[in-house]
Design a protein around this motif. Structure first.
Motif, PDB file in Angstrom:
ATOM      1  N   UNK A  83       0.839  -1.209   0.000  1.00 53.92           N
ATOM      2  CA  UNK A  83       0.000   0.000   0.000  1.00 53.92           C
ATOM      3  C   UNK A  83       0.871   1.255   0.000  1.00 53.92           C
ATOM      4  N   UNK A  84       1.928   1.194   0.787  1.00 47.98           N
ATOM      5  CA  UNK A  84       2.834   2.343   0.838  1.00 47.98           C
ATOM      6  C   UNK A  84       3.412   2.615  -0.555  1.00 47.98           C
ATOM      7  N   UNK A  85       3.864   1.555  -1.232  1.00 42.67           N
ATOM      8  CA  UNK A  85       4.416   1.738  -2.582  1.00 42.67           C
ATOM      9  C   UNK A  85       3.369   2.289  -3.540  1.00 42.67           C
ATOM     10  N   UNK A  89       3.702   5.820  -5.412  1.00 41.84           N
ATOM     11  CA  UNK A  89       3.629   5.924  -6.885  1.00 41.84           C
ATOM     12  C   UNK A  89       2.609   6.986  -7.289  1.00 41.84           C
ATOM     13  N   UNK A  90       1.519   7.067  -6.537  1.00 38.84           N
ATOM     14  CA  UNK A  90       0.516   8.090  -6.814  1.00 38.84           C
ATOM     15  C   UNK A  90       1.097   9.492  -6.606  1.00 38.84           C
ATOM     16  N   UNK A  91       1.859   9.651  -5.516  1.00 39.37           N
ATOM     17  CA  UNK A  91       2.501  10.940  -5.253  1.00 39.37           C
ATOM     18  C   UNK A  91       3.424  11.327  -6.417  1.00 39.37           C
ATOM     19  N   UNK A  92       4.219  10.361  -6.871  1.00 40.75           N
ATOM     20  CA  UNK A  92       5.115  10.638  -8.009  1.00 40.75           C
ATOM     21  C   UNK A  92       4.317  11.100  -9.227  1.00 40.75           C
ATOM     22  N   UNK A  93       3.247  10.357  -9.511  1.00 46.41           N
ATOM     23  CA  UNK A  93       2.446  10.678 -10.703  1.00 46.41           C
ATOM     24  C   UNK A  93       1.820  12.068 -10.603  1.00 46.41           C
ATOM     25  N   UNK A  94       1.424  12.443  -9.380  1.00 39.76           N
ATOM     26  CA  UNK A  94       0.836  13.776  -9.194  1.00 39.76           C
ATOM     27  C   UNK A  94       1.896  14.861  -9.359  1.00 39.76           C
ATOM     28  N   UNK A 177       8.466  15.072   0.425  1.00 36.16           N
ATOM     29  CA  UNK A 177       8.751  14.418   1.707  1.00 36.16           C
ATOM     30  C   UNK A 177       7.580  14.566   2.674  1.00 36.16           C
ATOM     31  N   UNK A 178       6.906  15.716   2.642  1.00 34.16           N
ATOM     32  CA  UNK A 178       5.731  15.886   3.502  1.00 34.16           C
ATOM     33  C   UNK A 178       4.621  14.915   3.101  1.00 34.16           C
ATOM     34  N   UNK A 179       4.453  14.753   1.790  1.00 34.20           N
ATOM     35  CA  UNK A 179       3.403  13.865   1.296  1.00 34.20           C
ATOM     36  C   UNK A 179       3.679  12.418   1.691  1.00 34.20           C
ATOM     37  N   UNK A 180       4.942  12.027   1.574  1.00 34.60           N
ATOM     38  CA  UNK A 180       5.292  10.649   1.944  1.00 34.60           C
ATOM     39  C   UNK A 180       5.106  10.426   3.435  1.00 34.60           C
ATOM     40  N   UNK A 181       5.450  11.431   4.217  1.00 29.16           N
ATOM     41  CA  UNK A 181       5.281  11.332   5.656  1.00 29.16           C
ATOM     42  C   UNK A 181       3.789  11.169   5.990  1.00 29.16           C
ATOM     43  N   UNK A 186      -0.564   7.769   7.868  1.00 23.51           N
ATOM     44  CA  UNK A 186      -1.894   7.198   7.642  1.00 23.51           C
ATOM     45  C   UNK A 186      -1.827   5.673   7.773  1.00 23.51           C
ATOM     46  N   UNK A 187      -0.769   5.102   7.208  1.00 24.73           N
ATOM     47  CA  UNK A 187      -0.661   3.642   7.243  1.00 24.73           C
ATOM     48  C   UNK A 187      -0.361   3.132   8.649  1.00 24.73           C
ATOM     49  N   UNK A 188       0.276   3.978   9.448  1.00 26.73           N
ATOM     50  CA  UNK A 188       0.544   3.581  10.836  1.00 26.73           C
ATOM     51  C   UNK A 188      -0.751   3.506  11.645  1.00 26.73           C
ATOM     52  N   UNK A 189      -1.762   4.249  11.187  1.00 29.44           N
ATOM     53  CA  UNK A 189      -3.046   4.217  11.891  1.00 29.44           C
ATOM     54  C   UNK A 189      -3.740   2.869  11.709  1.00 29.44           C
TER      55      UNK A 189
END
Lengths: 191, 187
Positions: A83-85, A89-94, A177-181, A186-189
């Motif tokens: 899910x993280x990947x 990938x979505x962040x990169x595409x955006x 980096x903010x987006x990845x964080x 979110x995934x930690x939740x």
């Protein structure tokens, strides 16, 4: 709905999809659309109306951008890491404008809200595909011991549906980096 | 001052609705002239251009509609209930179009208009700070408050986009679930 399945029409849809992605539906008139597509305005007024091109653009978008992406996600094996990947990938595409402006489905929801029933139908099938794909991965995550309570899977899948919407706004104002964080947190939740 | 013969805020109220319903690019200055009954010369005199009307309309929307919704976050009571009330206040049909004008305009224009980008950023930052405040008041440690607030802003973005196509019960459930996951409280 009757479809005109000529190569020419498919090419027009492909181009139109990009035009709608950048301008929205209401942001471009039928006349401007015809200019962007390089066809006469009578083609848009009589043969391939703007609304028909828009509907088919949404289908083109999901089958070209979203479906392969989600297929990869469903076939993934690493649960939360997959899910993280996927979200990375979505962040990169955006950010690199593979997605020229946000996500077309998100833009369309914000722009059209509940004005058009056919569009709402399309959202519902898009959202259920998205939700089903998340559930497939979350079940794998459960098997991998990453999620304790199996009964929480539906709630987590619903929560994750929000990610494409929040990222579609955040990428406009935050750096990578903010987006990845944000994704990581979110995934930690989900535990 | 002939150009002040009309009421500025009345024009801006119309502009909010027109830009929201027709999109900014889909609403011409002619439509504004027609719907407000104010001629083009007066509009340009006061606002310079169509963008000027847009910026002023966002400001009025914030003052008239958002501030009192933001005030909900200052209310006392169960924090999760207060948050839910805050999110739902943007989706009610009573005062203006459901959703958020900032999110709507930001979605359309923040990629191409630096000023809109800045306005959107500032708006979400103000909200984030209010989230931090309410968490601090509820005795969440500061570091945790800062993290949770980011995700509460994320839920705001989602609830003013995704939830627009939800029925009342779906959005209720979606927002409640979102708050529960963020706070780690299982319903």
């Amino acid at each position: 709905m009757a479809r005109v399945l000529s190569a020419t029409y498919d090419e027009l849809v492909e181009k139109a999809q990009r035009v709608f992605w950048l301008n929205g539906y209401k942001g471009i008139s039928a006349k401007e659309l015809s200019e962007e597509l390089g066809v006469s305005s009578s083609t848009i007024y009589t043969k391939y109306p703007k609304e028909m091109l828009f509907m088919d653009s949404l289908d083109y978008y999901t089958s070209t951008y979203s479906d392969p992406f989600l297929k990869g996600l469903r076939e993934s094996t690493e649960g939360i890491k997959s899910l993280q990947e996927f979200f990375y990938a979505l962040i990169e595409a955006l950010l690199d404008r593979t997605f020229p402006k946000s996500c077309l489905m998100v833009n369309t929801i914000v722009e059209m809200r509940v004005e058009n029933q056919d569009i709402i139908q399309k959202y519902h099938s898009y959202i259920s595909k998205l939700s089903d794909s998340y559930k497939v991965v979350l079940r794998k995550a459960h098997k991998l011991g990453q999620i304790k309570d199996e009964n929480r899977i539906d709630a987590y899948a619903e929560f994750l549906l929000g990610m494409i919407f929040s990222l579609s706004i955040f990428y406009k104002i935050q750096d990578k980096s903010e987006l990845k964080k944000y994704v990581d947190e979110q995934l930690k939740l989900i535990d | 001052m002939r150009y002040k013969e009309y009421n500025t805020n009345r024009v801006l109220e119309q502009a909010i609705r027109l830009f929201w319903q027709n999109s900014f690019m889909g609403c011409s200055i002619n439509t504004l002239v027609e719907k407000t009954g104010v001629n083009r010369f007066s509009l340009y005199h006061e606002f310079e251009n169509k963008e000027g009307i847009l910026y002023a309309s966002l400001k009025l929307y914030k003052e008239r509609y958002c501030n009192r919704k933001f005030d909900i976050l200052k209310e006392e009571g169960d924090i999760q209930k207060v948050l839910k009330k805050f999110y739902l206040s943007f989706l009610q049909n009573d005062d203006i179009i459901p959703g958020c004008y900032f999110i709507h305009i930001g979605t359309e224009l923040a990629d191409s208009d630096e000023k809109i980008k800045g306005i959107l950023e500032e708006y979400l930052l103000e909200m984030e700070e209010l989230f931090v405040d309410i968490l601090n008041r509820n005795e969440y440690p500061n570091e945790e408050s800062v993290t949770i607030s980011k995700h509460l802003v994320g839920l705001f973005c989602t609830s003013t986009s995704f939830c627009l196509i939800h029925s009342e019960s779906q959005r209720d459930q979606y927002i409640e679930n979102g708050i529960n996951v963020i706070f780690g409280t299982n319903g």
